[in-house]
Design a protein around this motif. Structure first.
Motif, short mmCIF file in Angstrom:
data_model
loop_
_atom_site.label_atom_id
_atom_site.label_comp_id
_atom_site.label_asym_id
_atom_site.label_seq_id
_atom_site.Cartn_x
_atom_site.Cartn_y
_atom_site.Cartn_z
N LEU A 172 -4.24 7.30 -0.83
CA LEU A 172 -4.82 6.22 -1.65
C LEU A 172 -6.33 6.36 -1.73
O LEU A 172 -6.93 6.21 -2.79
N ASP A 173 -6.94 6.70 -0.62
CA ASP A 173 -8.42 6.80 -0.60
C ASP A 173 -8.94 8.03 -1.34
O ASP A 173 -10.08 8.04 -1.81
N LEU A 230 0.84 -1.21 0.00
CA LEU A 230 0.00 0.00 0.00
C LEU A 230 0.87 1.26 0.00
O LEU A 230 0.60 2.22 -0.73
N ILE A 238 -2.19 6.32 3.34
CA ILE A 238 -3.50 5.64 3.24
C ILE A 238 -4.58 6.65 2.88
O ILE A 238 -5.44 6.39 2.02
N CYS A 271 -6.96 -1.52 5.89
CA CYS A 271 -5.98 -1.42 6.99
C CYS A 271 -6.64 -1.75 8.32
O CYS A 271 -6.06 -2.45 9.16
N LEU A 321 -8.34 -3.46 -4.58
CA LEU A 321 -7.81 -2.11 -4.76
C LEU A 321 -7.98 -1.60 -6.19
O LEU A 321 -7.60 -0.45 -6.48
N ALA A 323 -9.16 1.86 1.26
CA ALA A 323 -7.83 1.55 1.81
C ALA A 323 -7.85 1.57 3.34
O ALA A 323 -7.26 0.72 4.00
#
Ligand code: RIB
Ligand code: CA
Length: 311
Positions: free
Chosen positions: A305-306, A21, A302, A217, A58, A213
């Protein structure tokens, strides 16, 4: 700075996924050429399935996955229950939407490395079977490997035996072959990994963030934290993530130039890394890192990514 080309060799594995990630969150700095799998936390086919499911979840079915060795060079695999029955318990993944490439890992890594204009960095998050087979069977690639950054080993600790860490313990012969290869190696031993942490608050934050994401996690780290929670810990080491943190922020680490050799057997010594300070050694051993900085960068990654996912 030009993008660094990387290959990640892994055995997902909760902390393997956190490292992946982190790499995916930095496309402007890192070009992920592909992922190779190897027996470690679980059998090779299982960790491959885990990786395919994660990348499908993902939306990253564009990233090549290549299967590697399903056993160590000499010894039998010993799957670890720290990662659950599947090797990646704690999250409800979709079925994989793609399959591995036809080339097996050694051929895949060789083709990526020789086909690249620039040198390639290998990030090794698992027993070193694939990496050893590559440098032994295809010595012509060694000049094109920038460095091998591996999570493994220890200076004075252990998590399998008193002085042996799992990735090295699982295939000590492969680890010794890599240390002898002459390729520049950076070791992230157990000691430095303890500066790459997440906390209960981080997990709660992800639980409350209803985005892909963060949810991944939350699920995976809730499971992975179980081992530490039983021992009263409130912070949890994300071992494999340390390698990508070093790749991105080497200035936040302290280490020393060394030589490293691996004890191949022994009831109390199998997989022990004998690390000796050596100014001419081609192994750089990491010992400390700025844990607050690394934690902040991971939380940011993170979130980033989101941002890329539809609400
Ligand atoms: O000892 C930690 C290592 O063993 C990590 O790579 C973790 O994924 C497990 O494989
Ligand atoms: Ca791993």
């Amino acid at each position: 700075m030009a993008k660094r080309k990387i290959i990640i060799d892994c055995d997902p594995g909760h902390d393997d996924i956190m490292a992946i990630l982190m790499a995916l969150a930095h496309p402007e700095e890192l070009e992920l050429l592909g992922l190779t799998t190897v027996a470690g936390n679980n059998h090779m086919r299982q960790v491959t399935e885990n990786l395919l499911r994660t990348l499908t979840y993902l939306g990253r079915t564009d990233i090549p996955v290549s299967m590697g060795s399903d056993t160590a060079l000499v010894l039998d695999p010993e799957p670890q229950d720290a990662h659950g029955i599947t090797g990646l318990d704690g999250f409800d993944f979709p079925e994989p939407a793609f399959t591995p490439v036809k080339e097996r890992a050694v051929e895949f890594m060789k083709n990526c490395i020789l086909g690249s204009e620039d040198k390639v960095t290998i990030i090794a998050l698992a027993p070193l079977t694939n990496v050893a087979l590559l440098v032994l069977a295809c010595p012509e690639v060694k000049a094109k490997i920038e460095q091998i950054i591996l999570m493994g080993g220890s200076v004075y600790r252990g998590n399998m035996l008193a002085r042996s860490e799992f990735n090295i313990y699982a295939d000590p012969h492969a680890a010794e072959a890599v240390m002898r290869s002459g390729v520049p190696v950076v070791i992230a031993p157990l000691e430095v990994c303890d500066d790459c942490l997440i906390s209960e608050d981080d997990i709660k934050r992800w639980e409350q963030t209803k985005k892909p994401a963060a949810q991944l996690c939350a699920g995976l780290m809730n499971f992975f934290a179980g081992y530490g929670r039983k021992r009263g810990w409130t912070q949890f080491t994300v071992f494999d993530l340390t390698t990508i943190m070093y790749l991105l922020y080497p200035e936040r680490f302290e280490g020393f130039r060394s030589s490293c050799h691996v004890v191949l057997d022994g009831k109390y010594t199998r997989g022990m890394t004998v690390i000796d300070e050596d100014g001419n050694g081609h192994v750089y051993t990491l010992m400390k890192a700025d844990r607050k900085y690394l934690n902040e960068r991971f939380l940011e990654a993170i979130d980033r990514l989101d941002e890329g996912y539809p609400v």
